[in-house]
Design a protein around this motif. Structure first.
Motif, PDB file in Angstrom:
ATOM      1  N   GLU A   1      -1.978  -3.092   6.919  1.00 28.86           N
ATOM      2  CA  GLU A   1      -2.755  -3.529   5.756  1.00 28.86           C
ATOM      3  C   GLU A   1      -2.621  -2.549   4.593  1.00 28.86           C
ATOM      4  O   GLU A   1      -2.450  -2.958   3.436  1.00 28.86           O
ATOM      5  N   ASP A   2      -2.682  -1.248   4.897  1.00 29.59           N
ATOM      6  CA  ASP A   2      -2.598  -0.248   3.831  1.00 29.59           C
ATOM      7  C   ASP A   2      -1.258  -0.286   3.122  1.00 29.59           C
ATOM      8  O   ASP A   2      -1.179  -0.246   1.890  1.00 29.59           O
ATOM      9  N   VAL A   3      -0.187  -0.360   3.902  1.00 30.61           N
ATOM     10  CA  VAL A   3       1.143  -0.394   3.286  1.00 30.61           C
ATOM     11  C   VAL A   3       1.340  -1.693   2.513  1.00 30.61           C
ATOM     12  O   VAL A   3       1.920  -1.706   1.427  1.00 30.61           O
ATOM     13  N   CYS A   4       0.840  -2.789   3.068  1.00 31.60           N
ATOM     14  CA  CYS A   4       0.967  -4.083   2.398  1.00 31.60           C
ATOM     15  C   CYS A   4       0.237  -4.084   1.062  1.00 31.60           C
ATOM     16  O   CYS A   4       0.712  -4.656   0.084  1.00 31.60           O
ATOM     17  N   ASP A   5      -0.922  -3.424   1.012  1.00 23.71           N
ATOM     18  CA  ASP A   5      -1.641  -3.340  -0.256  1.00 23.71           C
ATOM     19  C   ASP A   5      -0.888  -2.490  -1.269  1.00 23.71           C
ATOM     20  O   ASP A   5      -0.877  -2.784  -2.470  1.00 23.71           O
ATOM     21  N   ASN A   6      -0.245  -1.429  -0.801  1.00 23.12           N
ATOM     22  CA  ASN A   6       0.580  -0.615  -1.696  1.00 23.12           C
ATOM     23  C   ASN A   6       1.684  -1.441  -2.339  1.00 23.12           C
ATOM     24  O   ASN A   6       2.073  -1.204  -3.491  1.00 23.12           O
ATOM     25  N   LEU A   7       2.201  -2.406  -1.589  1.00 21.15           N
ATOM     26  CA  LEU A   7       3.321  -3.207  -2.079  1.00 21.15           C
ATOM     27  C   LEU A   7       2.866  -4.395  -2.914  1.00 21.15           C
ATOM     28  O   LEU A   7       3.477  -4.721  -3.939  1.00 21.15           O
TER      29      LEU A   7
ATOM     30  N   MET B   1      -7.487  -7.377   0.022  1.00 20.07           N
ATOM     31  CA  MET B   1      -7.263  -6.138   0.762  1.00 20.07           C
ATOM     32  C   MET B   1      -7.881  -6.226   2.159  1.00 20.07           C
ATOM     33  O   MET B   1      -9.033  -6.641   2.317  1.00 20.07           O
ATOM     34  N   GLY B   2      -7.094  -5.869   3.164  1.00 17.51           N
ATOM     35  CA  GLY B   2      -7.577  -5.908   4.534  1.00 17.51           C
ATOM     36  C   GLY B   2      -7.462  -7.261   5.200  1.00 17.51           C
ATOM     37  O   GLY B   2      -7.808  -7.413   6.373  1.00 17.51           O
ATOM     38  N   LYS B   3      -6.943  -8.251   4.458  1.00 20.98           N
ATOM     39  CA  LYS B   3      -6.871  -9.610   4.994  1.00 20.98           C
ATOM     40  C   LYS B   3      -5.462 -10.199   4.925  1.00 20.98           C
ATOM     41  O   LYS B   3      -5.283 -11.393   5.111  1.00 20.98           O
ATOM     42  N   ARG B   4      -4.472  -9.358   4.653  1.00 21.71           N
ATOM     43  CA  ARG B   4      -3.107  -9.862   4.492  1.00 21.71           C
ATOM     44  C   ARG B   4      -2.366 -10.009   5.820  1.00 21.71           C
ATOM     45  O   ARG B   4      -1.433 -10.793   5.920  1.00 21.71           O
ATOM     46  N   ILE B   5      -2.752  -9.248   6.818  1.00 22.33           N
ATOM     47  CA  ILE B   5      -2.042  -9.206   8.096  1.00 22.33           C
ATOM     48  C   ILE B   5      -2.834  -9.970   9.152  1.00 22.33           C
ATOM     49  O   ILE B   5      -4.046  -9.762   9.319  1.00 22.33           O
ATOM     50  N   SER B   6      -2.147 -10.846   9.883  1.00 22.72           N
ATOM     51  CA  SER B   6      -2.818 -11.622  10.934  1.00 22.72           C
ATOM     52  C   SER B   6      -1.841 -11.935  12.060  1.00 22.72           C
ATOM     53  O   SER B   6      -0.638 -11.695  11.951  1.00 22.72           O
ATOM     54  N   ASP B   7      -2.385 -12.489  13.137  1.00 24.32           N
ATOM     55  CA  ASP B   7      -1.597 -12.984  14.264  1.00 24.32           C
ATOM     56  C   ASP B   7      -0.586 -11.944  14.763  1.00 24.32           C
ATOM     57  O   ASP B   7       0.586 -12.241  14.969  1.00 24.32           O
ATOM     58  N   MET B   8      -1.060 -10.740  14.985  1.00 27.68           N
ATOM     59  CA  MET B   8      -0.188  -9.687  15.507  1.00 27.68           C
ATOM     60  C   MET B   8       0.027  -9.890  17.002  1.00 27.68           C
ATOM     61  O   MET B   8      -0.949 -10.024  17.763  1.00 27.68           O
TER      62      MET B   8
ATOM     63  N   GLY C   1       4.729   2.320  -4.397  1.00 27.87           N
ATOM     64  CA  GLY C   1       6.169   2.393  -4.242  1.00 27.87           C
ATOM     65  C   GLY C   1       6.664   2.080  -2.843  1.00 27.87           C
ATOM     66  O   GLY C   1       5.911   2.050  -1.875  1.00 27.87           O
ATOM     67  N   GLY C   2       7.953   1.829  -2.753  1.00 28.02           N
ATOM     68  CA  GLY C   2       8.560   1.516  -1.474  1.00 28.02           C
ATOM     69  C   GLY C   2       8.336   0.071  -1.075  1.00 28.02           C
ATOM     70  O   GLY C   2       7.634  -0.694  -1.741  1.00 28.02           O
ATOM     71  N   ASP C   3       8.969  -0.320   0.027  1.00 27.10           N
ATOM     72  CA  ASP C   3       8.799  -1.659   0.578  1.00 27.10           C
ATOM     73  C   ASP C   3       7.848  -1.595   1.766  1.00 27.10           C
ATOM     74  O   ASP C   3       7.332  -0.540   2.118  1.00 27.10           O
ATOM     75  N   MET C   4       7.631  -2.746   2.401  1.00 25.60           N
ATOM     76  CA  MET C   4       6.750  -2.821   3.561  1.00 25.60           C
ATOM     77  C   MET C   4       7.320  -2.000   4.715  1.00 25.60           C
ATOM     78  O   MET C   4       8.547  -1.951   4.897  1.00 25.60           O
ATOM     79  N   VAL C   5       6.440  -1.348   5.468  1.00 23.02           N
ATOM     80  CA  VAL C   5       6.894  -0.637   6.658  1.00 23.02           C
ATOM     81  C   VAL C   5       7.648  -1.618   7.547  1.00 23.02           C
ATOM     82  O   VAL C   5       7.230  -2.754   7.742  1.00 23.02           O
ATOM     83  N   ARG C   6       8.787  -1.214   8.049  1.00 17.61           N
ATOM     84  CA  ARG C   6       9.573  -2.047   8.952  1.00 17.61           C
ATOM     85  C   ARG C   6       8.966  -1.949  10.349  1.00 17.61           C
ATOM     86  O   ARG C   6       8.569  -0.863  10.788  1.00 17.61           O
TER      87      ARG C   6
ATOM     88  N   PRO D   1      -2.310  -6.674  -6.715  1.00 16.71           N
ATOM     89  CA  PRO D   1      -2.059  -7.385  -7.973  1.00 16.71           C
ATOM     90  C   PRO D   1      -2.072  -6.485  -9.197  1.00 16.71           C
ATOM     91  O   PRO D   1      -1.562  -6.867 -10.255  1.00 16.71           O
ATOM     92  N   ASP D   2      -2.635  -5.283  -9.063  1.00 21.98           N
ATOM     93  CA  ASP D   2      -2.617  -4.314 -10.163  1.00 21.98           C
ATOM     94  C   ASP D   2      -1.491  -3.321  -9.898  1.00 21.98           C
ATOM     95  O   ASP D   2      -1.553  -2.540  -8.949  1.00 21.98           O
ATOM     96  N   PRO D   3      -0.436  -3.330 -10.710  1.00 25.38           N
ATOM     97  CA  PRO D   3       0.704  -2.442 -10.455  1.00 25.38           C
ATOM     98  C   PRO D   3       0.326  -0.970 -10.356  1.00 25.38           C
ATOM     99  O   PRO D   3       1.004  -0.195  -9.678  1.00 25.38           O
ATOM    100  N   TYR D   4      -0.764  -0.575 -11.011  1.00 26.68           N
ATOM    101  CA  TYR D   4      -1.143   0.834 -10.975  1.00 26.68           C
ATOM    102  C   TYR D   4      -1.654   1.271  -9.599  1.00 26.68           C
ATOM    103  O   TYR D   4      -1.842   2.463  -9.351  1.00 26.68           O
ATOM    104  N   TYR D   5      -1.885   0.322  -8.706  1.00 25.90           N
ATOM    105  CA  TYR D   5      -2.279   0.648  -7.337  1.00 25.90           C
ATOM    106  C   TYR D   5      -1.123   0.455  -6.357  1.00 25.90           C
ATOM    107  O   TYR D   5      -1.305   0.574  -5.145  1.00 25.90           O
ATOM    108  N   GLN D   6       0.058   0.167  -6.874  1.00 29.29           N
ATOM    109  CA  GLN D   6       1.241   0.057  -6.034  1.00 29.29           C
ATOM    110  C   GLN D   6       1.894   1.430  -5.942  1.00 29.29           C
ATOM    111  O   GLN D   6       2.235   2.022  -6.964  1.00 29.29           O
TER     112      GLN D   6
END
Length: 577
Positions: free
Chosen positions: A466-472, A501-508, A482-487, A475-480
């Motif tokens: 979730e944290d890495v996904c939010d970095n990527l 935030m905190g709701k982008r990742i599911s069904d792990m 850098g880099g891509d999603m963790v592989r 919606p506000d570029p100033y909170y991005q």
């Protein structure tokens, strides 16, 4: 910049890459092809040449551009979040041309074999000399991420790239990965090697104690009688994206207010052109351009976006151009300004791909590279295996090169799951090519590349994703940051970039079974940012992966990408499956 909208639209069409159609030059010799691609009419009286994110690649390479570069919200459908044919349409570049190959992943294997390798400092040097000769007084700007990304840069403590950049004729530079060599090494290079030759500028790097500038915030250089200011913007999230202990005494950040103050100060000192040499990342540059006035152009890096046209951003002071010159030494940006009555009135912008077989190697640079590499050639060229599939890194979620690292980490270390950082540097290999130690180092060479295995609860694994996904995808570029999603290896999951935030990742799931929040899993990874990792006694990741490569019987099968299920954003011109 004070151009009218009509004036901008008139020159926008001239801002695309030089056209070299396959039909025109397919049978031409290299010299004729180079003339068609690299002969750019001189324009105006002020010129900037721009390279960025070469990641220490002194030799020509293959490099596959991404097929996934998602833009969400207001960024959807806009540069830099266009891939493949969507990007070619905006660039006015025909598919099947050399430019199309440089800009996109389309028909990568076929086009790579046809057009050859890209980049290489000896070939870049030839083009820089050619353009500087046709544009007297022009300045070569280096956007950073120059001293890191190869075995020789790591083994020489960046000296190889420092020497190459001085010979190349870099005039002004800013940084990011440079800082991972530590404060003392960076200051040593800036104060000794660069003294009187290269200006290292960064308005947003200050001391933690008194807030003093660590480097010059800007320089003013006169070009054909026109005073031009170049303001530096180092990567603002260096202490977060990289180990904090390496820059313990320095503070970073975006620092819009200070940027505006520096622009105003430079203008007050007589600067008629103001350019920001940035390592923000393009989305951040676009937002900064809307908030800070008085900047004629932001020439950016960090996100490795090869942008064939300049974006035009309105702000309260007028308009600002935003460009980005790709990565790995495969492009050189050329920005020409016409300055009259102490202000910019017109411009031309080109993004030139560096094709090694169309530009002869500069003899002096070639000799330096040969000298640099000589002590290491045998080690660099050792064959560890042969790949049966294309290996590449770029893309928001995964690449086959990273998949190889993930598979190796899991197999060798007996982990359930593996994480590999969403780094955007790294070179590509074609099917049938040797996986050498040099390629492995191209994918892993940092000053903190320790391999780790850590027990993590299911809840912690979700928090990391979730944290890495939010970095990527914030919606506000100033909170991005850098880099891509963790592989991710071993674990399957769904991702909705548009969720909160905190709701982008599911069904792990692991082996088809849902991850349990309170259950512990063994997670392999590498490049930890914690200071204690450097004394934990862990092997460097390249040793782990080399063990795996050598145990495979000499061949590595084409990697099957472990990609998340994408929800909520498709179709999208930044995503092609």
């Amino acid at each position: 910049m004070n151009l009218t909208k009509r004036e901008f639209m008139q020159v926008l069409g001239a801002g695309t890459m030089a056209g070299m159609g396959l039909g025109t030059y397919a049978e031409a010799d290299a010299a004729t092809a180079a003339n068609g691609l690299y002969d750019i009419p001189k324009f105006g009286n002020v010129s900037f040449l721009h390279m960025t994110d070469c990641h220490a690649q002194l030799k020509p390479i293959y490099f596959r551009e991404p097929n996934v570069n998602l833009g969400i919200g207001s960024m959807k459908g806009n540069l830099p979040h266009l891939v493949g044919e969507h990007l070619l349409k905006v660039a006015k570049v025909r598919p099947g041309t050399a430019e199309a190959h440089a800009l996109t992943y389309l028909d990568f294997e076929k086009a790579a074999r046809r057009y050859g390798k890209v980049g290489g400092f000896a070939h870049l040097a030839t083009l820089v000399k050619r353009l500087k000769a046709s544009r007297p007084g022009s300045l070569l700007l280096d956007g950073g991420d120059t001293w890191q990304g190869s075995a020789t840069s790591l083994w020489t403590n960046a000296q190889d790239m420092v020497d190459a950049c001085k010979l190349l004729g870099v005039d002004v530079m800013t940084g990011h990965w440079e800082f991972t060599y530590g404060m003392e090494r960076v200051k040593e290079i800036v104060e000794k090697d660069f003294a009187g030759k290269v200006d290292f500028v960064a308005q947003n790097v200050k001391t933690n104690d008194f807030g003093d500038q660590v480097f010059k915030p800007y320089v003013i250089r006169e070009m054909n009688g026109v005073p031009c200011a170049i303001i530096g913007q180092a990567f603002p999230y260096t202490p977060i994206a990289n180990p904090r202990y390496m820059v313990a005494d320095w503070a970073f950040g975006i620092q819009d207010e200070n940027m505006q103050a520096m622009v105003n100060e430079a203008r007050a000192k007589g600067a008629q052109v103001v350019v920001v040499l940035s390592h923000n990342g393009m989305d951040v540059d676009l937002k900064m351009a809307s908030r800070v006035s008085g900047i004629d152009a932001i020439m950016g890096g960090h996100t490795h976006d090869g942008m064939p046209v300049a974006s035009i951003v309105s702000n309260k002071g007028g308009k600002t151009l935003v460009t980005n010159a790709g990565s790995n030494g495969k492009f050189l940006g050329v920005l020409d300004f016409q300055v009259k009555d102490k202000k910019v009135v017109d411009f031309r912008y080109k993004l030139l791909p560096i094709f090694a077989n169309m530009l002869p190697a500069d003899k002096e640079m070639d000799a330096l590279i040969t000298k640099i590499r000589a002590p290491y050639e045998a080690k660099l060229n050792e064959v560890l295996a042969v790949t049966e599939g294309t290996l590449y890194r770029r893309g928001n979620f995964n690449g086959t090169g990273d998949q190889l690292l993930l598979d190796a980490l899991i197999d060798v270390q007996g982990a359930d799951i593996a994480f590999s950082p969403g780094f955007r540097w790294g070179t590509s290999l074609l099917p049938g090519q040797a996986i050498t130690r040099e390629w492995l180092m191209d994918m892993t060479a940092t000053t903190y590349s320790y391999a780790t295995v850590t027990p993590m609860s299911g809840a912690t694994i979700k928090t990391v994703l979730e944290d890495v996904c939010d970095n990527l995808f914030n919606p506000d570029p100033y909170y991005q940051q850098g880099g891509d999603m963790v592989r991710v290896g071993g674990l399957q999951y769904s991702c909705n970039p548009m969720a909160g935030m905190g709701k982008r990742i599911s069904d792990m799931r692991l082996n088809g079974k849902l991850i349990e929040a309170d259950k512990s899993y063994m997670v392999a990874g590498w490049a930890p940012v914690a200071e204690e990792a450097k004394s934990a006694g862990n092997k460097p990741v390249w040793d782990v992966v080399e063990t795996w490569l050598k145990s495979g019987g000499g061949k590595v099968k084409a990697r099957k990408l472990n990609m998340p299920k994408i929800e909520g954003v498709l179709p999208n011109p930044g995503y092609v499956a």
